[in-house]
Design a protein around this motif. Structure first.
Motif, PDB file in Angstrom:
ATOM      1  N   PRO A  71       5.995   6.864  11.200  1.00  0.00           N
ATOM      2  CA  PRO A  71       6.482   7.931  10.324  1.00  0.00           C
ATOM      3  C   PRO A  71       7.408   8.923  11.017  1.00  0.00           C
ATOM      4  CG  PRO A  71       4.213   8.352  10.988  1.00  0.00           C
ATOM      5  CD  PRO A  71       4.639   7.102  11.695  1.00  0.00           C
ATOM      6  N   ASP A  72       8.011   8.520  12.114  1.00  0.00           N
ATOM      7  CA  ASP A  72       8.826   9.447  12.898  1.00  0.00           C
ATOM      8  C   ASP A  72       9.952  10.138  12.146  1.00  0.00           C
ATOM      9  OD1 ASP A  72       7.346   8.986  15.035  1.00  0.00           O
ATOM     10  OD2 ASP A  72       8.755   7.682  16.095  1.00  0.00           O
ATOM     11  N   GLY A  73      10.679   9.333  11.387  1.00  0.00           N
ATOM     12  CA  GLY A  73      11.879   9.877  10.766  1.00  0.00           C
ATOM     13  C   GLY A  73      11.590  10.770   9.562  1.00  0.00           C
ATOM     14  N   LEU A  74      10.332  10.788   9.114  1.00  0.00           N
ATOM     15  CA  LEU A  74      10.005  11.550   7.913  1.00  0.00           C
ATOM     16  C   LEU A  74      10.083  13.056   8.131  1.00  0.00           C
ATOM     17  CD1 LEU A  74       6.886   9.540   6.718  1.00  0.00           C
ATOM     18  CD2 LEU A  74       9.020   9.829   5.455  1.00  0.00           C
ATOM     19  N   TRP A  75      10.637  13.729   7.161  1.00  0.00           N
ATOM     20  CA  TRP A  75      10.641  15.185   7.221  1.00  0.00           C
ATOM     21  C   TRP A  75       9.374  15.705   6.552  1.00  0.00           C
ATOM     22  CZ3 TRP A  75      14.811  19.042   8.136  1.00  0.00           C
ATOM     23  CH2 TRP A  75      15.833  18.509   8.934  1.00  0.00           C
ATOM     24  N   ILE A  76       8.298  15.732   7.325  1.00  0.00           N
ATOM     25  CA  ILE A  76       7.047  16.308   6.838  1.00  0.00           C
ATOM     26  C   ILE A  76       6.711  17.452   7.767  1.00  0.00           C
ATOM     27  CG2 ILE A  76       4.575  15.925   6.501  1.00  0.00           C
ATOM     28  CD1 ILE A  76       5.108  13.011   5.973  1.00  0.00           C
ATOM     29  N   GLY A  77       6.546  18.630   7.243  1.00  0.00           N
ATOM     30  CA  GLY A  77       6.249  19.738   8.143  1.00  0.00           C
ATOM     31  C   GLY A  77       5.873  20.993   7.390  1.00  0.00           C
ATOM     32  N   THR A  78       5.740  22.068   8.141  1.00  0.00           N
ATOM     33  CA  THR A  78       5.501  23.360   7.512  1.00  0.00           C
ATOM     34  C   THR A  78       6.862  23.971   7.174  1.00  0.00           C
ATOM     35  OG1 THR A  78       5.661  24.509   9.604  1.00  0.00           O
ATOM     36  CG2 THR A  78       3.479  23.724   8.963  1.00  0.00           C
ATOM     37  N   PHE A  79       6.859  24.983   6.334  1.00  0.00           N
ATOM     38  CA  PHE A  79       8.118  25.670   6.052  1.00  0.00           C
ATOM     39  C   PHE A  79       8.756  26.165   7.352  1.00  0.00           C
ATOM     40  CE2 PHE A  79       6.711  26.045   1.597  1.00  0.00           C
ATOM     41  CZ  PHE A  79       7.900  25.722   0.965  1.00  0.00           C
ATOM     42  N   HIS A  80       7.925  26.734   8.228  1.00  0.00           N
ATOM     43  CA  HIS A  80       8.496  27.265   9.470  1.00  0.00           C
ATOM     44  C   HIS A  80       9.079  26.155  10.340  1.00  0.00           C
ATOM     45  CE1 HIS A  80       5.950  30.858   8.544  1.00  0.00           C
ATOM     46  NE2 HIS A  80       7.116  31.387   8.812  1.00  0.00           N
ATOM     47  N   GLY A  81       8.342  25.052  10.434  1.00  0.00           N
ATOM     48  CA  GLY A  81       8.811  23.946  11.257  1.00  0.00           C
ATOM     49  C   GLY A  81      10.129  23.382  10.732  1.00  0.00           C
TER      50      GLY A  81
END
Ligand code: ATP
Ligand code: MG
Length: 719
Positions: free
Chosen positions: A82-92
């Motif tokens: 899942p490296d390329g996925l943009w999953i994160g917190t708003f801040h990240g």
């Protein structure tokens, strides 16, 4: 292609959400109903069935820990990396965008993140320069003022105020603080969001680019988004992108930090999403669910949801009334031991409390019993003094204009640079619009400092220089090792502190080298052309800000109710359920905040899967004072038939003995004010036994603490 595994173990409503064809979606549902699960399956569904490119998905959640879990679950469902996925917190995510577009928003590409402690120090420093009285404007409050306005998207020039008013002073500090940040390349947490919003708002070509890129935007825990986060969502959504939003208004618990549950209504208004409700709870026993539902029912203005479960009735909720906080901790740890003896794992158990300071007694009891534990939200690794010192050196090596770092270590270890010298450097820097590093260099070169101070400052600058040259260009761990070795931090702590403390600091510094050795540069940072060092520094600041533990281990989890959001545990303790502590004193007078405390209680209770304990202590030491408090009102809101009460036997450590309990011996209840002919005035702190054997412990103002036999003591009740 077989995609049935993506829909297995989903109920009809969940499946409807996962497979929705058109338009925007809002899943509004109670705790444990599978909202997060639906969001994860939706991502997998889009990739596998609709062949949506992973690069065009953006998924946002509340903590890095939750983001990491989400990433892992998507990876497993699809059997991909899942490296390329943009999953994160708003801040990240904002951090990532700013790294790629720093120049466009006027940031230097070496910008560093200012965590909230650094921010506090900087605010104080600015106030000192402006000669503003801290008693009139407490720096914490000013810090809150700055963050509040940033969260609402306001720059100093956009805040209405009257000349020379109280508010105008705060605006002035905000402005000066901001100037510093700009000059030193520092970005605080709220600024990460605000800059990103400005980037997308003011640069149409960037906006168009990202709107074209993120065809699907998915957001978990939507009820706790703030104004800026919602603005960001709108900017990214544009006209054509699909939003998939999940949340629960009953779990909105960050109002005090700017979250706006109204965003749910705004979303309905702005996007007219299809609404899906999930009503089956899969997490908790019927007893736990029923109790949580009853508590949250005491709030008005709810969007209204009902939750049911097919699960079993389960055990009653156990209520323990401890004599004091120590006994409460002992009780909790003993129940964890029972759990482990019955075959459970330490990591099944979570102790949840309202404020961080409560962790200490539980930690001590766990240590005594040798049960492994981890504290989320305490002083974590990257927040510890010695680590921040070493990081400050690394930051200066990376960016010599980093004023916060300069201030932190210019005299750490002590090298004879006093406050007066630092003040002169500050003045010079201000007068010439320079960073502290530049000012110091100039003053040393021009002999602008007294001889002693001059050579001390010169020595410091030289050290930074040496470190910078000695550091191998690409070897992060090598750089950290050099800092630890050449700055003399270890020796300095050894000189100042007792051996065990200094030893712990040395171990922590060694651990920092290990952290650097094991540091994997995030894929996106590498793509953005960031140096490994810059990634490391940012990662550390982001982690320090979030208060999350780094590794998962089989250990008991200790955390605040706030950080328990979204998680679940078979065995849960809600500790310190006392009026004034939970609900928190500050919230009791304000109805809005009391409702938020109740939601927090709902969040806490619904973390429990099988067994839930609620505990309170009749007395608790704070700042060396014994305070007595009544049980939390939330306890009364749980239906009595769902509770099994366990009473303390009053003396510490005797929770298991069967000594009779003295209820309220002739009006001399706990906390009663009394007078004794010889010892004077005092407060009842303990009672024991009954009838002629009843004994009473009184804390006398003059004579200290005494045990007396009630029948002979001749105590007088004082009104
Ligand atoms: P919270 O509001 O606390 O964030 P949530 O609504 O996000 O909760 P999840 O964490 O997604 O709920 O799910 C709660 C638990 O129920 C998880 O253990 C999940 O695996 C399980 N679960 C959810 N849906 C189903 C289902 N259809 N069948 C079996 N288990 C399920
Ligand atoms: Mg969830």
């Amino acid at each position: 292609m077989d995609v049935s595994h993506l829909l297995d173990e989903l109920n009809d409503a969940q499946r409807q959400a996962v497979t929705a064809e058109d338009g925007h979606l809002l899943v509004l549902a109670g705790a444990g109903s599978g909202k997060t699960r639906v969001l994860v399956h939706r991502i997998a569904w889009l990739i596998q069935v609709h062949h949506v490119s992973p690069m065009s998905l953006l998924a946002v959640t509340f903590t890095n820990k939750a983001a990491g879990e989400m990433r892992g679950r998507v990876g497993r469902l699809l059997d991909i990396r899942p490296d390329g996925l943009w999953i994160g917190t708003f801040h990240g995510i904002c951090h990532r965008l700013l790294r790629m577009h720093a120049a466009e928003v006027g940031l230097s590409d070496t910008f560093q993140i200012l965590d909230s402690e650094d921010q506090f120090r900087l605010v104080r420093r600015v106030m000192r320069e402006l000669e503003i009285d801290e008693s009139e404007h407490p720096p914490r409050q000013v810090q809150g003022f700055i963050n509040h306005h940033k969260d609402e998207g306001r720059r100093p020039g956009q805040i209405e105020h009257f000349d020379r008013s109280f508010q105008s002073r705060q605006v002035e500090i905000y402005q000066r603080y901001q100037d510093y940040c700009e000059r030193s390349g520092l970005v605080d947490f709220a600024e990460l969001l605000l800059r990103t919003v400005e980037l997308l708002r003011d640069h149409p070509e960037r906006r168009a680019h990202y709107q074209a890129r993120f065809g699907h935007i998915l957001i978990d825990e939507f009820q706790d988004t703030n104004t800026l986060q919602y603005a960001l969502v709108r900017l990214l959504a544009g006209d054509g992108n699909r939003l998939f939003v999940v949340g629960d208004d009953d779990q909105s618990i960050y109002g005090w930090r700017g979250a706006r549950v109204e965003n749910v209504a705004h979303y309905n208004r702005d996007f007219q999403p299809e609404m899906i409700r999930l009503e089956q709870n899969y997490r908790s026993t019927r007893t736990i669910l029923e109790a949580a539902n009853q508590v949250i029912n005491h709030n008005d203005d709810r969007m209204g949801k009902s939750l049911w479960t097919e699960g079993e009735q389960g055990e009653p909720i156990r209520l323990f009334s401890a004599y004091n906080a120590e006994e409460e901790a002992e009780f909790v740890i003993a129940r964890i031991q029972d759990w482990i003896v019955q075959g459970g794992r330490p990591s099944d158990g979570a102790v949840l409390y309202r404020s961080n300071a409560q962790s200490r007694l539980f930690e001590q009891a766990l240590l005594r019993e040798d049960i492994p534990y981890r504290v989320y939200g305490g002083l974590r690794f990257f927040e510890r003094a010695e680590i921040k010192d070493a990081m400050a050196y690394l930051r200066l090596m990376h960016n010599p204009h980093d004023d916060t770092a300069f201030e932190r270590v210019v005299n750490v270890p002590a090298r004879g640079i006093g406050e007066q010298t630092v003040n002169r450097i500050r003045e010079h820097a201000r007068a010439h619009g320079q960073s502290l590093g530049q000012a110091a260099t100039e003053m040393v070169a021009q002999g602008g400092l007294a001889a002693r101070a001059g050579s001390a400052v010169g020595g410091f600058l030289q050290l930074i220089d040496q470190l910078t040259t000695a550091r191998p260009e690409t070897d992060l761990a090598g750089a950290v090792r050099i800092v630890v070795k050449q700055t003399g931090l270890v020796a300095w702590y050894q000189k100042r502190e007792p051996a065990d403390r200094a030893e712990a600091r040395e171990e922590n510094l060694a651990e920092l080298v290990r952290a650097a050795e094991g540091f994997d540069q995030p894929f996106e940072d590498e793509q953005a052309g960031l140096s490994v060092m810059a990634s490391f520094l940012s990662q550390a600041a982001l982690e320090a800000g979030e208060h999350q533990a780094e590794r998962w281990e089989d250990c008991v989890q200790l955390m605040t109710l706030h950080s328990a959001k979204g998680l679940e545990f078979p065995l849960v303790f809600l500790a310190g359920m006392e009026e004034g502590l939970f609900p928190h004193q500050k919230s009791i007078e304000e109805p809005g905040r009391l409702a938020e405390e109740r939601r927090l209680c709902y969040v806490g209770m619904t973390r429990a899967m099988q067994r839930l304990y609620v505990t309170h202590a009749e007395s608790r030491q704070t700042y060396g004072q014994t305070n007595f408090s009544r049980p939390s009102r939330f306890l009364n809101e749980i239906p009595a038939e769902l509770i099994e009460s366990i009473r303390s036997s009053f003396r510490v450590g005797s929770a298991h003995s069967d000594r009779p309990v003295a209820e309220d011996a002739g009006g001399f209840g706990l906390g009663a004010a009394v007078r004794h002919s010889r010892f004077g005035f005092g407060t009842v702190v303990s009672l024991e036994g009954q009838g002629p054997n009843a004994r009473i412990q009184v804390n006398f103002e003059q004579a200290g603490s005494k045990w007396l036999v009630l029948a002979y003591a001749n105590l007088e009740l004082v009104a």
